[in-house]
Scaffold this motif. Sequence first.
Motif, PDB file in Angstrom:
ATOM      1  N   LYS A   1       0.830  -1.197   0.000  1.00 51.78           N
ATOM      2  CA  LYS A   1       0.000   0.000   0.000  1.00 51.78           C
ATOM      3  C   LYS A   1       0.871   1.256   0.000  1.00 51.78           C
ATOM      4  O   LYS A   1       0.624   2.215  -0.722  1.00 51.78           O
ATOM      5  N   ASN A   2       1.895   1.238   0.827  1.00 55.02           N
ATOM      6  CA  ASN A   2       2.786   2.393   0.907  1.00 55.02           C
ATOM      7  C   ASN A   2       4.079   2.189   0.118  1.00 55.02           C
ATOM      8  O   ASN A   2       4.988   3.012   0.197  1.00 55.02           O
ATOM      9  N   ASP A   3       4.117   1.068  -0.596  1.00 51.79           N
ATOM     10  CA  ASP A   3       5.287   0.735  -1.410  1.00 51.79           C
ATOM     11  C   ASP A   3       6.584   0.878  -0.634  1.00 51.79           C
ATOM     12  O   ASP A   3       7.518   1.559  -1.049  1.00 51.79           O
ATOM     13  N   LYS A   4       6.621   0.212   0.513  1.00 51.80           N
ATOM     14  CA  LYS A   4       7.891   0.221   1.249  1.00 51.80           C
ATOM     15  C   LYS A   4       8.016  -1.081   2.050  1.00 51.80           C
ATOM     16  O   LYS A   4       7.010  -1.744   2.339  1.00 51.80           O
ATOM     17  N   PRO A   5       9.247  -1.400   2.399  1.00 49.27           N
ATOM     18  CA  PRO A   5       9.442  -2.624   3.189  1.00 49.27           C
ATOM     19  C   PRO A   5       8.693  -2.512   4.516  1.00 49.27           C
ATOM     20  O   PRO A   5       8.479  -1.414   5.027  1.00 49.27           O
ATOM     21  N   VAL A   6       8.297  -3.659   5.062  1.00 53.54           N
ATOM     22  CA  VAL A   6       7.533  -3.619   6.317  1.00 53.54           C
ATOM     23  C   VAL A   6       8.419  -3.322   7.519  1.00 53.54           C
ATOM     24  O   VAL A   6       7.914  -2.946   8.577  1.00 53.54           O
ATOM     25  N   LEU A   7       9.702  -3.535   7.365  1.00 49.10           N
ATOM     26  CA  LEU A   7      10.592  -3.348   8.513  1.00 49.10           C
ATOM     27  C   LEU A   7      11.540  -2.181   8.279  1.00 49.10           C
ATOM     28  O   LEU A   7      11.794  -1.772   7.152  1.00 49.10           O
ATOM     29  N   ASP A   8      12.060  -1.701   9.411  1.00 42.15           N
ATOM     30  CA  ASP A   8      13.068  -0.652   9.348  1.00 42.15           C
ATOM     31  C   ASP A   8      14.319  -1.191  10.040  1.00 42.15           C
ATOM     32  O   ASP A   8      14.402  -1.185  11.257  1.00 42.15           O
ATOM     33  N   HIS A   9      15.238  -1.694   9.244  1.00 38.15           N
ATOM     34  CA  HIS A   9      16.427  -2.344   9.793  1.00 38.15           C
ATOM     35  C   HIS A   9      16.023  -3.386  10.823  1.00 38.15           C
ATOM     36  O   HIS A   9      16.540  -3.417  11.932  1.00 38.15           O
ATOM     37  N   GLY A  10      15.073  -4.208  10.442  1.00 39.31           N
ATOM     38  CA  GLY A  10      14.500  -5.145  11.415  1.00 39.31           C
ATOM     39  C   GLY A  10      15.049  -6.554  11.299  1.00 39.31           C
ATOM     40  O   GLY A  10      16.173  -6.767  10.821  1.00 39.31           O
ATOM     41  N   TYR A  11      14.211  -7.492  11.750  1.00 37.51           N
ATOM     42  CA  TYR A  11      14.641  -8.879  11.846  1.00 37.51           C
ATOM     43  C   TYR A  11      13.711  -9.802  11.060  1.00 37.51           C
ATOM     44  O   TYR A  11      12.500  -9.669  11.124  1.00 37.51           O
ATOM     45  N   ILE A  12      14.329 -10.728  10.340  1.00 37.72           N
ATOM     46  CA  ILE A  12      13.557 -11.849   9.811  1.00 37.72           C
ATOM     47  C   ILE A  12      13.790 -13.018  10.760  1.00 37.72           C
ATOM     48  O   ILE A  12      14.927 -13.462  10.950  1.00 37.72           O
ATOM     49  N   LEU A  13      12.719 -13.460  11.396  1.00 40.38           N
ATOM     50  CA  LEU A  13      12.832 -14.587  12.318  1.00 40.38           C
ATOM     51  C   LEU A  13      12.285 -15.819  11.614  1.00 40.38           C
ATOM     52  O   LEU A  13      11.099 -15.877  11.284  1.00 40.38           O
ATOM     53  N   VAL A  14      13.165 -16.756  11.351  1.00 36.63           N
ATOM     54  CA  VAL A  14      12.744 -17.951  10.627  1.00 36.63           C
ATOM     55  C   VAL A  14      12.300 -19.002  11.635  1.00 36.63           C
ATOM     56  O   VAL A  14      13.077 -19.437  12.478  1.00 36.63           O
ATOM     57  N   ASN A  15      11.056 -19.360  11.533  1.00 37.51           N
ATOM     58  CA  ASN A  15      10.497 -20.331  12.456  1.00 37.51           C
ATOM     59  C   ASN A  15      10.806 -21.737  11.958  1.00 37.51           C
ATOM     60  O   ASN A  15      10.133 -22.264  11.087  1.00 37.51           O
ATOM     61  N   ALA A  16      11.860 -22.296  12.523  1.00 41.60           N
ATOM     62  CA  ALA A  16      12.212 -23.678  12.190  1.00 41.60           C
ATOM     63  C   ALA A  16      12.003 -24.533  13.429  1.00 41.60           C
ATOM     64  O   ALA A  16      12.704 -25.503  13.656  1.00 41.60           O
ATOM     65  N   SER A  17      11.045 -24.123  14.253  1.00 41.76           N
ATOM     66  CA  SER A  17      10.848 -24.815  15.530  1.00 41.76           C
ATOM     67  C   SER A  17      10.160 -26.160  15.337  1.00 41.76           C
ATOM     68  O   SER A  17      10.245 -27.021  16.181  1.00 41.76           O
ATOM     69  N   GLU A  18       9.505 -26.307  14.209  1.00 46.40           N
ATOM     70  CA  GLU A  18       8.677 -27.503  13.997  1.00 46.40           C
ATOM     71  C   GLU A  18       7.904 -27.764  15.283  1.00 46.40           C
ATOM     72  O   GLU A  18       8.046 -28.775  15.960  1.00 46.40           O
ATOM     73  N   CYS A  19       7.091 -26.776  15.569  1.00 46.81           N
ATOM     74  CA  CYS A  19       6.463 -26.634  16.876  1.00 46.81           C
ATOM     75  C   CYS A  19       5.570 -27.800  17.252  1.00 46.81           C
ATOM     76  O   CYS A  19       5.612 -28.317  18.361  1.00 46.81           O
ATOM     77  N   GLU A  20       4.728 -28.220  16.343  1.00 44.74           N
ATOM     78  CA  GLU A  20       3.786 -29.298  16.649  1.00 44.74           C
ATOM     79  C   GLU A  20       4.549 -30.615  16.801  1.00 44.74           C
ATOM     80  O   GLU A  20       5.389 -30.962  15.973  1.00 44.74           O
ATOM     81  N   PRO A  21       4.237 -31.364  17.839  1.00 41.29           N
ATOM     82  CA  PRO A  21       4.972 -32.597  18.093  1.00 41.29           C
ATOM     83  C   PRO A  21       4.711 -33.651  17.013  1.00 41.29           C
ATOM     84  O   PRO A  21       3.600 -33.761  16.506  1.00 41.29           O
ATOM     85  N   GLY A  22       5.773 -34.380  16.671  1.00 42.38           N
ATOM     86  CA  GLY A  22       5.612 -35.511  15.765  1.00 42.38           C
ATOM     87  C   GLY A  22       5.879 -35.187  14.307  1.00 42.38           C
ATOM     88  O   GLY A  22       5.882 -36.063  13.452  1.00 42.38           O
ATOM     89  N   LEU A  23       6.110 -33.920  14.011  1.00 41.70           N
ATOM     90  CA  LEU A  23       6.352 -33.542  12.626  1.00 41.70           C
ATOM     91  C   LEU A  23       7.853 -33.601  12.320  1.00 41.70           C
ATOM     92  O   LEU A  23       8.689 -33.458  13.223  1.00 41.70           O
ATOM     93  N   ALA A  24       8.190 -33.800  11.073  1.00 40.50           N
ATOM     94  CA  ALA A  24       9.605 -33.970  10.743  1.00 40.50           C
ATOM     95  C   ALA A  24       9.994 -33.341   9.422  1.00 40.50           C
ATOM     96  O   ALA A  24      11.182 -33.268   9.104  1.00 40.50           O
ATOM     97  N   HIS A  25       9.029 -32.861   8.643  1.00 42.87           N
ATOM     98  CA  HIS A  25       9.372 -32.453   7.279  1.00 42.87           C
ATOM     99  C   HIS A  25      10.138 -31.136   7.218  1.00 42.87           C
ATOM    100  O   HIS A  25      10.925 -30.922   6.310  1.00 42.87           O
ATOM    101  N   ASN A  26       9.939 -30.239   8.189  1.00 43.73           N
ATOM    102  CA  ASN A  26      10.655 -28.959   8.159  1.00 43.73           C
ATOM    103  C   ASN A  26      12.156 -29.171   8.375  1.00 43.73           C
ATOM    104  O   ASN A  26      12.981 -28.662   7.622  1.00 43.73           O
TER     105      ASN A  26
END
Lengths: 622, 459
Positions: B106-131
């Motif tokens: 909408k404002n044609d700009k990045p959502v962050l200002d020198h921010g962080y990309i946090l990659v969720n590789a927690s594979e949070c739900e138990p029993g999963l393995a594909h991530n």
Amino acid sequence: MSITAETAKQHANDPAVLCCRAEAGTELTPANFEDPAIFPDLVDSGLLNLDGALKLGQVLNGSKLTKTVDSLTPITADIVDKFDAAEGEEEAPAAAEEAAPAEAAAPAAVAAAPAVGGYINLHIGEGKNIDIQIPAGIGGGVAAAPAAAVAAAAPAAAAAPAAEEEGEAVVVREMTRKHYKIDKVVLGDETKIEGTTLYIRKAAAQEGADAQKLVHSLELDVITPDNYHTYTETVMDIQPIATKEDDYELGEGVTRVLDGVVMMVTGITEEGVQVGEFGSSEGYIDENMMWNRPGAVDKGEIIIRAHAVIDNKKNMERPGPIAIHTAVDHVTQEIRNAMKKQLTDEQVVDTQVMRQVRRPGKKKIVIVKEIMGQGAMHDNFLFPTEPVGVLGAKPNVDLGNVPVAANPLEVMDGCIHALTCIGPASKEMSRHYWREPLVYEAIHDDDVDLVGVIFVGSPQANTDKFYVSRRLGQMVESMNVDGAFVTTEGFGNNHVDFTSHIEQIGKRGVPVVGFSFCAVQGALVTGNKYCDAMVDNNKSMSGIENEVLACNTLCHEDAIRGLAMLKAKMAGESIKAPERKYTHAVKESNVELIEKAYGTKMELVDNEQALPMSEKRKAKYD
Amino acid sequence: MENIQMLLKQGAVGKPCAPVVAVGDKVKRGQLIATPTGLGVNVHSSVSGEVIEITDDRIIIKPDDEQPEDYVKIAKGSNLEMIKEAGVLGQGGAGFPTFIKIYDGKNDKPVLDHGYILVNASECEPGLAHNIQQIDEDPARLLRGIHYIMEIAGADKGIIAIKKKHRETILKLDALLKDDPAIERHLLPDIYPMGEERAVVRECLGIELEPDKLPSAANAVVINSETVYSCVAAIEDQKPLIDKNLTVRGMIKGGSEAHVFENVPVGTSVQALIDRAGGFDEMGYGEIIMGGAFTGKATTLDAPITKATGAILVTRPFRDLKGAKVGILVCACGGNLERMEDLVAKYNGTVAHVCYCKQAQEMPNGTRKCERPGNCPGQVKNNLEFKKAGCEYIIIGNCSDCSNTVMASGPKMGLKVMHMTDLAMMAVGHPLYRTLKVSKKVDQDLDVVDNVEDNETVQ
């Protein structure tokens, strides 16, 4: 549940117990702690042992855990790196007898804690305060939270109408009650009054029954004081025998009433099942009648018993009790007609002028009376033509149980014909409204301006309960009052809307005091944070519905405590929480405080222990 | 090969797309078949074949007998344009369109200002393995993807949040991260929930967000690792999101091990996946969950997977509670009231009382979010209520920490505690959620062994 910093501060002197597992090295904050309000239950159920526990105030100053411990672990000296020295143990809640305020008129200050879960935690604030018990929360079995009264400013018990002494008071309307003495009742061929003898045409009863399909028979008999040891089926109602003069409506003009005699309605089905739900009061009258309660027979009065037998299975359906009451009213109306025609002013033994007064400038209060409207036999006829009559009245069930306004004189002129057949001990009979103590005390209290009385039915379905409750809240809002009473009769199902009424009013910023039988058996099944001031109507020794008629109904002593409590609340004082389990002590200490504050003696009414023990009571209750 | 069902709404959020094909059309694998009408992403056919039916909510395609490996490529463009064109959406849960999450169009700009990309590789739900398997197979591709997204979103830093237990995979990442100072990894304990986006923000950045706040309030974007791979596929391979990795596990013939399937065409049925895994175990099963055991929903054999589907779990058969009174404790980490009531009905229990965890705040849209995911506010008051209501059993859906708290008082009060994930956990061979024996904190040094058995109760 974890607590806030504010709650932690309030409970600085209560034990510190972890709400959840916390690991070694954790710096303790309020969020780590369980709410002390529920500790008593936990201790009772063996889940918690508070021996050696440090207090919250000792461990919130940077203390860190030295061990990982699980939820519900009390903080003890050996699992924290440091803790503050104990202090202020003397500041623990002051006892109720800790003195009333010096000046008689000042309402006692009472400190209330918010309702947490099942209980409302009260502790006295600063020494000059009083205990109040509030039943809150959760029903069923555990902790029947008691209700009790408060504090200070009790009105002088005034025998004369306050209006006469109060210059600034405005008399809105007045009404006269003329009393006629009856000392003999005879069943005969004609209904008439000769001197102090009332003759009743015996056949009128069968006529009344014949007009009602469901009523098989209606029989009259007369029970005189020397015959009080008479067996009776369950008492459905006690009614004054009264009539309006001329064409006056309820609450105005002149009412004629017979003294020394009352109408008692009883009923069973053909199979012999009592018309009643939560218990029934059948038995010997002298063992099952709590004499002189506002709704009961006064000892010494003659009882005209109208006993009905109705269709099987109709004892628990609305048409059954309606038919009985209508049949009985056929008899009463014949008496009323005789009163109109035959009584003369020479026969008047006492005249009472009743005034509805307003006190501009004083705190405006409203009385909300919850009446039963669940259908079945839970119903009330509203605003009959005659005092406690049937004709002209509308059943509140048919009105949808919505709130209906009345003025105090209408209430005390019999605008409620009560059909309710809930637990006999807490049921408000028709006569109760005729002598309603709360209306009486409020209108005679110079400190308050009673704006009126609202009746609101208690419907069966919860959705309907909340519907009427919301309407009530809006009605009270529009009255712009400073305080409100909410009363109820019975217990259980009706407490859902009772507490909702309190919430609807309370959330509009209006202080509320509730009246109910709660004690041991009738603990509130639900609650909210506005239910923090409650007067328990219990009088029974064991705190139960003991099936003794009107034993646990609202009496003058309750009204006086309620007024004191409401005044304290309107003055911005908070109210101390009750003991966890019902105890008479709270009421007693409140009474004592009121007596000290006013230098008057409050006469407390008797309970069932003053009556001869019935076999039923012996077997079931005491 | 069975018919493929492409749902017009591929994520839990957003509006259904509008088909751009008609019944009878021949479509190729990768061909655009539906476009957004509101919040949503492009949908491409995952197979080559013929459109045989279009209903209100799906396009049904009869696949050709011969299926190409290849696909119709999306047009070249900027990285952001290609992510959008490829129909990439979040594969960690709700399926929010990725191009909106990482760039403020909408404002044609990045959502962050020198921010962080946090990659969720927690594979949070138990029993999963594909991530984790995906990361393990090609960690370098993940890092490239993070850089693409950092650039689009306006981030200076990327953080991969991964559970410490995946040591071998972490070692592979560490080897690459040595030379990549813009990205680091953050180790997570093996408890539930770690992948809730505000939990990821808290763990990685130490900022506790209010339930109604998005990670952007902490100048961060949380993105699932598989979504990062989908972005790389869009950018480097011009591949639309038509294939999905997922875990099939539970009461499957041959044991409880995870079956990780890679590049499964979106629109494949649950039945086909279970068949591919080996079919149902002979012991029978209770229900089939699409998604994880905590946040997934009961599904049916003919239901198709979507771009956001991460797992098919087959649970143990239901117990029969014979009408016993059951209390439901609803929290924000597990099933909602409807899901819990459904489970009680399947258990043949009678709901006698419902409590809500104190922290499960209701959001304006009716869902609940936890105020402090993974950190319990205390549960004993609820247990007292259940007891008073006469419950014999209670069923909970709580996180590891709250479940532990429920267990601290429930059984002593005589309440039989069941967790909504029990039958799935038994079926996948995972410990039941009851008491917590591991620390909620782990040392960020991979070689430090954390204290796992220090859970004494002092009494």
